[in-house]
Design an enzyme around this catalytic site. Structure first.
Site, PDB file in Angstrom:
ATOM      1  N   HIS A 153       0.842  -1.198   0.000  1.00 52.29           N
ATOM      2  CA  HIS A 153       0.000   0.000   0.000  1.00 52.29           C
ATOM      3  C   HIS A 153       0.883   1.255   0.000  1.00 52.29           C
ATOM      4  O   HIS A 153       1.748   1.413   0.853  1.00 52.29           O
ATOM      5  CB  HIS A 153      -0.892  -0.026   1.239  1.00 52.29           C
ATOM      6  N   ALA A 154       0.665   2.143  -0.955  1.00 57.25           N
ATOM      7  CA  ALA A 154       1.541   3.304  -1.111  1.00 57.25           C
ATOM      8  C   ALA A 154       1.501   4.207   0.116  1.00 57.25           C
ATOM      9  O   ALA A 154       0.436   4.503   0.647  1.00 57.25           O
ATOM     10  CB  ALA A 154       1.119   4.107  -2.341  1.00 57.25           C
ATOM     11  N   HIS A 178       1.273  12.321  -5.696  1.00 52.42           N
ATOM     12  CA  HIS A 178       0.546  12.490  -4.435  1.00 52.42           C
ATOM     13  C   HIS A 178       1.455  12.189  -3.233  1.00 52.42           C
ATOM     14  O   HIS A 178       1.540  12.970  -2.289  1.00 52.42           O
ATOM     15  CB  HIS A 178      -0.684  11.568  -4.424  1.00 52.42           C
ATOM     16  N   GLU A 179       2.138  11.062  -3.285  1.00 51.18           N
ATOM     17  CA  GLU A 179       2.985  10.661  -2.147  1.00 51.18           C
ATOM     18  C   GLU A 179       4.119  11.655  -1.932  1.00 51.18           C
ATOM     19  O   GLU A 179       4.443  12.004  -0.799  1.00 51.18           O
ATOM     20  CB  GLU A 179       3.556   9.247  -2.367  1.00 51.18           C
ATOM     21  N   HIS A 221       3.274  14.544   0.218  1.00 53.15           N
ATOM     22  CA  HIS A 221       3.469  14.336   1.664  1.00 53.15           C
ATOM     23  C   HIS A 221       4.927  14.592   2.053  1.00 53.15           C
ATOM     24  O   HIS A 221       5.220  15.255   3.035  1.00 53.15           O
ATOM     25  CB  HIS A 221       3.133  12.889   2.040  1.00 53.15           C
ATOM     26  N   GLU A 258      -3.437  15.088   3.361  1.00 50.63           N
ATOM     27  CA  GLU A 258      -4.003  14.411   2.192  1.00 50.63           C
ATOM     28  C   GLU A 258      -4.367  15.427   1.106  1.00 50.63           C
ATOM     29  O   GLU A 258      -4.228  15.161  -0.090  1.00 50.63           O
ATOM     30  CB  GLU A 258      -5.251  13.614   2.575  1.00 50.63           C
ATOM     31  N   HIS A 268     -12.119   2.236   9.533  1.00 47.50           N
ATOM     32  CA  HIS A 268     -11.881   3.340  10.466  1.00 47.50           C
ATOM     33  C   HIS A 268     -12.754   3.294  11.707  1.00 47.50           C
ATOM     34  O   HIS A 268     -12.451   3.954  12.691  1.00 47.50           O
ATOM     35  CB  HIS A 268     -12.073   4.674   9.737  1.00 47.50           C
ATOM     36  N   TYR A 288     -10.876  13.294   5.971  1.00 53.12           N
ATOM     37  CA  TYR A 288     -10.968  12.950   4.550  1.00 53.12           C
ATOM     38  C   TYR A 288     -11.985  13.836   3.842  1.00 53.12           C
ATOM     39  O   TYR A 288     -11.817  14.205   2.687  1.00 53.12           O
ATOM     40  CB  TYR A 288     -11.303  11.471   4.371  1.00 53.12           C
TER      41      TYR A 288
HETATM   42 ZN   LIG Z   1      -1.838  10.477   0.983  1.00 57.63          ZN
END
Ligand SMILES: [Zn+2]
Length: 619
Positions: A360-361, A390-391, A394, A418, A518, A528
């Site tokens: 999982h990324a 996207h990563e 972060h 996010e 969650h 989110y």
């Molecule tokens: Zn993310």
């Protein structure tokens, strides 16, 4: 876009540090230094000098705790064995214990006069616990035990089909995405929800205990504590989310109406009634939370953009590292420094052939300095090229706030991290792909509807789900929803906000909220929702700063030093100031505004309204 939201541990570790004292990190292996921090007696008259001493001690410990915990978690995720799992769990427990001590001690300064920075740091410590334990050690142990049990039930969950095949959630997720067989989808949907009835009494007891813990820290209940994390009164925060949803709802309603029609054509209007909520198992996702997997069923005609990034990557001989270097170039084009050499030597980019890893990324910050990494099993596809952008969002955020005190090494509120990753990904447009030489020409605007539809199925469809999960939990924690009503209230909210319904009558003992990670995982969900709102506003504002004149869904901020400078100013602040101050740096406003979403999807909205003409919309 797949990110680091699947598990709490990875979310926190990826977002790192201040968040990591919540629960996702470890603790010192010795109690001694912690005792120093917590030895201040509540009976002495405390002053701001004591507060500073406490904060200084905690800061020192936290740096050590975070580093140890991140390393244990990294090793576990990269070499999954019994031993590394035990070491990582151990580190995690120590971190949780430390977090509990810090929160309790921070609360003893509630009525002490301290300066604004001290108050902010103390509040961050107090609010860092997601499931605060009651003072009573027995109850505290019970709460920890329940949390572990709920997590274990979820992670071990599986379903054995009528044909006798044992399926994991991963297997079922894939069927939910790809099958177009009504009954097969129903079996998967129903089967996965068999894991959760046994969670119900545990969940009810957890709510009782954590509420007691929240009250001990001075909050009305746990929901109020969660809502207090946003630099505004808890009740105002709830109203703010409703206001933002009100802005998005007309667009959602039109998307819902159109998708329901198309599903009616696929499955028959006897199965998909055109005046009722959509059956929840037909939207390509186990929780009907994002609908991108059914794009093929609802794709607009003649909206093929005429290129395929996956094929273009292959045609240009991109390997996995080239894809990462390409994404890095996006950030350097904005004026950010290049990634450190250790990023390339220590990250995981491809799936190893000889061992188990968590694919999982996720994006990591090991030492809150320069040791930033990503962990991904990169597939050479257009979608993954997007995920890498996207990563790295972060990682660049983490590096931007590294000079803040440890308490403030976090995003401005928990939606920002996010949102930033996604903001960057929104700039991966055809215009950008042409500028970096991956495609030869930008498709004309008539092809935009297809791209916008894909985005809307993932992002607009998600928004009401992102809202209702915590609407439900807030009511559980306030006592408005009681255990007898857990499931019926869950479905009332899903129908009200999402317009989706359970496809079959639910058993009296069903506990469908427990089938969403969650809920048993105890991870707040509003972040989110916020991220989905904020990213469009960041994108619109940065496009404007960059001097863009295209419609914003066509804009990329690639190469704009001006946009990069504004972004960097916001990122550098970490969580040192109320998030509204950080927000203002980029957007010019202290208030969130979902109108950017309407701007972004404007052509699709016109198209949808046209398609929906004469139909009975609503649910
Ligand atoms: Zn993310």
């Amino acid at each position: 876009m797949k990110q680091i939201k699947k598990t709490f541990k990875f979310t926190c570790l990826a977002l790192v540090v201040a968040a990591s004292l919540t629960a996702c990190n470890d603790g010192p292996s010795q109690q001694a230094p912690a005792d120093k921090a917590t030895s201040i007696s509540a009976q002495t008259t405390l002053t701001s000098v004591d507060a500073q001493q406490f904060l200084d001690n905690v800061a020192k410990e936290m740096v050590k705790i975070n580093l140890e915990g991140s390393r244990a978690a990294w090793i576990y995720a990269n070499f999954i064995t019994e031993d590394t799992a035990a070491l990582a769990a151990d580190a995690d427990q120590k971190s949780t214990d430390a977090g509990v001590r810090y929160a309790m001690q921070a609360a003893t300064f509630d009525n002490v006069e301290v300066n604004a920075i001290q108050r902010r740091q103390l509040n961050i410590l107090k609010q860092s616990l997601v499931m605060p334990a009651p003072q009573d050690p027995e109850k505290s142990a019970e709460l920890a035990q329940i949390g572990a049990q709920l997590g274990s039930i979820y992670s071990k969950g599986s379903y054995t089909t009528k044909a006798g095949e044992k399926l994991s959630l991963g297997d079922m997720t894939s069927t939910m995405a790809n099958s177009r067989d009504y009954d097969e989808l129903l079996e998967m949907w129903q089967g996965w929800r068999e894991i959760s009835p046994e969670m119900k009494p545990l969940y009810a007891r957890q709510a009782e205990l954590a509420n007691e813990g929240a009250k001990g820290l001075g909050y009305k209940d746990l929901g109020a504590m969660w809502r207090s994390n946003y630099d505004m009164p808890a009740d105002d925060f709830a109203k703010e989310l409703d206001r933002l949803w009100g802005q998005v709802k007309p667009l959602y309603d039109d998307l819902h109406c159109y998708v329901r029609t198309e599903l009616g054509e696929t499955y028959g209007t006897d199965k998909v009634a055109q005046d009722k909520p959509i059956p929840a198992h037909l939207l390509g996702n186990m929780w009907a939370q994002s609908w991108g997997n059914i794009y093929d069923l609802v794709a607009p005609e003649d909206a093929d953009p005429g290129y395929d990034v996956t094929k273009q990557l292959a045609a240009h001989n991109y390997d996995e590292i080239d894809m990462v270097r390409g994404a890095e170039k996006f950030f350097t084009s904005l004026g950010f420094d290049a990634l450190p050499e250790t990023f390339y030597s220590r990250s995981l980019f491809t799936k190893p052939a000889d061992r188990d890893v968590t694919c999982h990324a996720s994006a990591w910050d090991l030492d809150a300095k320069d040791d930033i990494r990503i962990k991904m099993c990169i597939q050479k596809t257009g979608e993954e090229f997007n995920v890498i952008h996207h990563e790295l969002g972060h990682n660049f955020y983490q590096r931007a706030y590294k000079d803040q005190p440890v308490f403030f090494q976090n995003s401005a509120n928990d939606g920002f991290h996010e949102a930033i990753g996604d903001t960057i990904a929104l700039s991966v447009t055809p215009k950008y792909l042409k500028e970096i030489g991956l495609i030869d020409s930008i498709p004309d605007e008539s092809k935009d509807i297809g791209l916008l539809m894909k985005q809307a199925l993932d992002k607009i469809a998600f928004i009401p789900f992102g809202l209702m999960v915590d609407q439900w939990r807030w009511k559980v924690y306030s006592g408005e929803i009681t255990p007898e009503n857990y499931n019926t209230s869950w479905w009332e909210l899903r129908e009200k906000y999402q317009g989706v319904a359970a496809p079959i009558d639910r058993d009296a003992d069903a506990f469908d909220p427990g089938a969403k990670y969650h809920v048993p995982g105890g991870v707040p969900y509003s972040r989110y929702f916020l991220a989905h709102i904020q990213q469009f506003e960041f994108h619109r504002a940065l496009c404007e700063i960059s001097g863009n004149t295209d419609p914003i869904h066509r804009c990329s901020i690639y190469n704009s030093k001006e946009a990069g400078a504004a972004l960097n100013t916001m990122l550098e602040m970490g969580s040192s100031q109320p998030w509204q101050q950080a927000y203002k740096v980029v957007t010019g406003s202290e208030q969130m505004d979902a109108s950017a979403i309407l701007d972004y999807f404007a052509p699709l909205h016109v198209w949808l309204k046209n398609k929906n003409q004469g139909k009975q919309c609503g649910f």
